[in-house]
Design an enzyme around this catalytic site. Sequence first.
Site, PDB file in Angstrom:
ATOM      1  N   ARG A  47       0.859  -1.182   0.000  1.00 27.41           N
ATOM      2  CA  ARG A  47       0.000   0.000   0.000  1.00 27.41           C
ATOM      3  C   ARG A  47       0.903   1.241   0.000  1.00 27.41           C
ATOM      4  O   ARG A  47       2.115   1.127   0.083  1.00 27.41           O
ATOM      5  CB  ARG A  47      -0.947  -0.023   1.211  1.00 27.41           C
ATOM      6  CG  ARG A  47      -0.200  -0.333   2.510  1.00 27.41           C
ATOM      7  CD  ARG A  47      -0.682   0.364   3.695  1.00 27.41           C
ATOM      8  NE  ARG A  47      -0.640   1.781   3.563  1.00 27.41           N
ATOM      9  CZ  ARG A  47       0.473   2.510   3.692  1.00 27.41           C
ATOM     10  NH1 ARG A  47       1.658   1.961   3.920  1.00 27.41           N
ATOM     11  NH2 ARG A  47       0.414   3.833   3.573  1.00 27.41           N
ATOM     12  N   ASP A 237      -2.327  11.087  -2.823  1.00 31.91           N
ATOM     13  CA  ASP A 237      -2.605  10.004  -3.761  1.00 31.91           C
ATOM     14  C   ASP A 237      -2.871  10.545  -5.158  1.00 31.91           C
ATOM     15  O   ASP A 237      -2.659   9.851  -6.142  1.00 31.91           O
ATOM     16  CB  ASP A 237      -3.776   9.162  -3.272  1.00 31.91           C
ATOM     17  CG  ASP A 237      -3.366   8.399  -2.024  1.00 31.91           C
ATOM     18  OD1 ASP A 237      -3.410   8.977  -0.923  1.00 31.91           O
ATOM     19  OD2 ASP A 237      -2.934   7.243  -2.174  1.00 31.91           O
TER      20      ASP A 237
HETATM   21  O1  MRU Z   1      -4.785   3.284   1.447  1.00 31.10           O
HETATM   22  P1  MRU Z   1      -3.302   3.387   1.568  1.00 31.10           P
HETATM   23  O2  MRU Z   1      -2.754   2.914   2.847  1.00 31.10           O
HETATM   24  O3  MRU Z   1      -2.596   2.830   0.367  1.00 31.10           O
HETATM   25  O4  MRU Z   1      -3.113   4.938   1.593  1.00 31.10           O
HETATM   26  C1  MRU Z   1      -2.367   5.613   0.744  1.00 31.10           C
HETATM   27  C2  MRU Z   1      -1.464   6.406   1.529  1.00 31.10           C
HETATM   28  O5  MRU Z   1      -0.510   5.870   2.038  1.00 31.10           O
HETATM   29  C3  MRU Z   1      -1.721   7.801   1.751  1.00 31.10           C
HETATM   30  O6  MRU Z   1      -2.928   8.307   1.480  1.00 31.10           O
HETATM   31  C4  MRU Z   1      -0.558   8.609   1.578  1.00 31.10           C
HETATM   32  O7  MRU Z   1      -0.642   9.790   2.201  1.00 31.10           O
HETATM   33  C5  MRU Z   1      -0.040   8.718   0.196  1.00 31.10           C
HETATM   34  S1  MRU Z   1       1.206   7.551  -0.056  1.00 31.10           S
HETATM   35  C6  MRU Z   1       2.700   8.261   0.440  1.00 31.10           C
END
Ligand code: MRU
Length: 347
Positions: A47, A237
Amino acid sequence: MTAIFPLKHENDILKLLDQRLLPNEEVYVTAKTIEDCFVAIKDMVVRGAPLIGFTGIWGMALFIKHNPKATYEQFARAAEYLKSARPTAVNLAFEIDRCVVMAKAETHMNALYPKLVAHAKNEMNNLYEKNLAMAKFAEMDLAKKFGDRPLNVMTICNTGVLACGVLGTALGVIVHLNNQKKVKSVFASETRPYLQGSRLTSFELLKEGIDHHIVVEGAASYLMKNKMVDAIFAGADRIVENGDTANKIGTSSLSIIAKHYGIPFYIVAPISSFDLTLKTGDEIEIELRDQDEILKYKEHSIAHVDAKALNPSFDVTDHSCITGIICENGIIYPTTPENIRAVVEKK
Ligand code: MRU
């Protein structure tokens, strides 16, 4: 301090650290096929936006390894399949689309496997420098605001080695600042419902020996009102043309509270997190995840068995609540389309 390796490629085998089991167990899952990579991304074995992007490259490499006679069209279809594993983080599509461009330019598809492996390794090898560059931009900006005094900082979700493969984005800033003796303490938002903050960020902070407290998302206003936070760092993201930024659910409310109390709120993300094809955050697809992530802890129900839950995994932080967006090319503020393009498209 033991290093963390969320993704390993050894003797031509891809191994992914199963982040669902952290911090209690460190178990690697072997991914042998594109389908294994799809499931690992969807089920959050891996993730974090940058890391799912890299896993996407490995997935495409594994596809061509097992289908050396695939046509370009078959490769492109496999790419669409892998991209659908998680929709919000643009890094997955960004990295897979680049594999498709490589495939289009390839006359002999069976030559693609070693090239994709080399590409994946190269991307990961370059990452530390990029993340460090972001951290140094943050450090410079903080010095202008706070001088040299050690700061109390806050972050949400997990944006460290586990999300990126090396140092990290928002958490990378914090680790770097700490190495410069510029961190007093950290508040890590627990990040309901998947607990990336309490399970993963705290795990990384402990390994780095950084003083921190886990807090619930609802404590944000308390902390800021009582002047316990100097600055906030979050990852991204997807960042669109006007600076609106999708990040883990809870980020938007954190930014609104920060604006209310006049606390600098930074987004830290690589260029692969920008999607300048979208004009505003309203166009970002928000992933809805299984309601059981809220209703259960592991297999144990924590709500009435008849209760329903809605589980949007991300929200969009309005650009007006962001003090600055930091990427490897520099820091962007105010977050206007012109400023964003100027920094992101800088050669
Ligand atoms: O759902 P996840 O755990 O994959 O979440 C994504 C993230 O880790 C974050 O939203 C994050 O801030 C961006 S990735 C460095």
